[in-house]
Design a protein around this motif. Sequence first.
Motif: not given
Length: 125
Positions: A39, A42, A86, A88-89
């Motif tokens: 991501a 990250k 989601k 966050e994926d």
Amino acid sequence: VQLQASGGGLVQAGGSLTLSCAASGRTFSNNVMGWFRQAPGKEREFVAAISKNGASTSYADSLKGRFTIARDSAKNTVSLQMNSLKPEDTAVYYCAARSPSITVLARTRYQYSYWGQGTLVTVSS
């Protein structure tokens, strides 16, 4: 081994997407295969891995039950089925292969020798 990931795109939260990883140049039926994702801002993190014959799999604890890794030796491909996505994926997803001499599934990026270019998955809320 050259790996090509595909299947990424934009999907709404709760939706599904299937990624595919194809090899060129040679078969990777003798390689443990894995999926990782990164991501923005990250570190690249482990998603899933599958053994040479597909009998054994390993998943990141947070993804278990939503993601499924599989391989088709006849087609020389590895897939990642992603359900109940989601926001966050959202990440770039990479497929990777371990050296052919290794049989152990691994969760660390440094244990994989071959990498594809990545495919972007964006999950909107």
